[in-house]
Scaffold this motif. Structure first.
Motif, short mmCIF file in Angstrom:
data_model
loop_
_atom_site.label_atom_id
_atom_site.label_comp_id
_atom_site.label_asym_id
_atom_site.label_seq_id
_atom_site.Cartn_x
_atom_site.Cartn_y
_atom_site.Cartn_z
N ARG A 12 0.81 -1.22 0.00
CA ARG A 12 0.00 0.00 0.00
C ARG A 12 0.84 1.27 0.00
O ARG A 12 0.32 2.35 0.26
CB ARG A 12 -0.94 0.01 1.19
N SER A 13 2.12 1.17 -0.29
CA SER A 13 2.96 2.36 -0.34
C SER A 13 2.62 3.19 -1.58
O SER A 13 2.29 2.64 -2.64
CB SER A 13 4.44 1.95 -0.39
N ALA A 14 2.70 4.51 -1.44
CA ALA A 14 2.42 5.39 -2.58
C ALA A 14 3.46 5.22 -3.69
O ALA A 14 3.20 5.53 -4.85
CB ALA A 14 2.39 6.85 -2.12
N ASP A 56 -0.58 10.24 2.10
CA ASP A 56 -0.48 11.66 2.46
C ASP A 56 0.96 12.14 2.56
O ASP A 56 1.22 13.26 2.98
CB ASP A 56 -1.23 11.95 3.75
N GLY A 57 1.92 11.30 2.19
CA GLY A 57 3.34 11.68 2.21
C GLY A 57 4.06 11.26 3.47
O GLY A 57 5.27 11.46 3.58
N GLY A 58 3.37 10.71 4.44
CA GLY A 58 4.02 10.26 5.67
C GLY A 58 4.95 9.10 5.41
O GLY A 58 4.78 8.34 4.47
N GLY A 59 5.94 8.98 6.26
CA GLY A 59 6.92 7.90 6.14
C GLY A 59 8.24 8.34 6.73
O GLY A 59 8.32 9.39 7.37
N TYR A 113 4.61 12.54 9.73
CA TYR A 113 3.28 11.95 9.83
C TYR A 113 2.26 13.05 9.98
O TYR A 113 2.56 14.15 10.39
CB TYR A 113 3.18 10.95 11.00
N TRP A 114 1.06 12.73 9.63
CA TRP A 114 -0.02 13.72 9.66
C TRP A 114 -1.09 13.17 10.51
O TRP A 114 -1.84 13.52 11.15
CB TRP A 114 -0.53 13.98 8.25
#
Length: 192
Positions: free
Chosen positions: A126-128, A170-173, A191-192
């Protein structure tokens, strides 16, 4: 992204509600009617809400954000940090901020790889971005890595290589910089 304000908001609301209820209950002692005291304390509470919330947030943030040191990864009690921190990390320094953290610790390349492999397996694809597009293990300049550019006074890594965790939609990681020879890792997590 709004999680840092929830606790101060809740504490402020509870304190003001308790103050309004107490003032209303004790109104006859002051020679006021309860209705009049309720309206006056409610109005005063409305005016005082934002400044009170900001003051409470400053007190809470002084305890939960900033630089912290831990002997081992198991000593870190913040789940937002712990999910990106390898369990075998030792001599851990974490600089927490509302939307992420920086960490510095000692670990072997094999242990870091095992941690990253577990994160990627847990993500279930599920990684972007797919892992092969992130160029794990790519050498980077020690001066260009995130902790140095963020103004942290950590010494530059001599021969860093960059690794990445799965990237959330959302760009977290997290981005990890490993100096294999020193067994030192710097990482930044958002993280958001």
């Amino acid at each position: 992204m709004l999680w840092p304000i929830l606790l101060p908001l809740q504490v402020t609301a509870l304190l003001l509600l308790a103050t309004i209820a107490s003032a209303t209950a004790l109104a006859p002692v002051a020679g006021w009617g309860r209705g009049r005291m309720f309206r006056a304390s409610l109005a005063l509470g409305g005016v005082a809400f934002v400044p009170s919330c900001m003051g409470i947030m400053a007190m809470i943030d002084a305890q939960r954000f900033g630089a912290f040191s831990y002997e081992n990864a198991s000593d870190v009690g913040d789940f937002r940090v712990a999910r990106y921190l390898p369990s075998r990390a030792r001599d851990v320094t974490v600089v927490k901020r509302p939307n992420g953290h920086y960490a510095r610790y000692t670990i072997s390349k094999a242990d870091l790889r095992a941690h990253l492999d577990a994160l990627w397996a847990e993500s279930g694809g599920r990684s972007a971005f797919p892992r092969d597009r992130l160029r794990d293990g790519e050498p980077v300049s020690g001066e260009s890595i995130d902790p140095a550019s963020a103004g942290l006074k950590w010494p530059p890594l001599a021969n860093p290589r960059r690794f990445r965790s799965p990237v959330q939609a959302d760009g977290g990681g997290a981005v990890y910089y490993l100096d294999e020879d020193a067994g030192q890792v710097y990482h930044r997590a958002d993280y958001w």
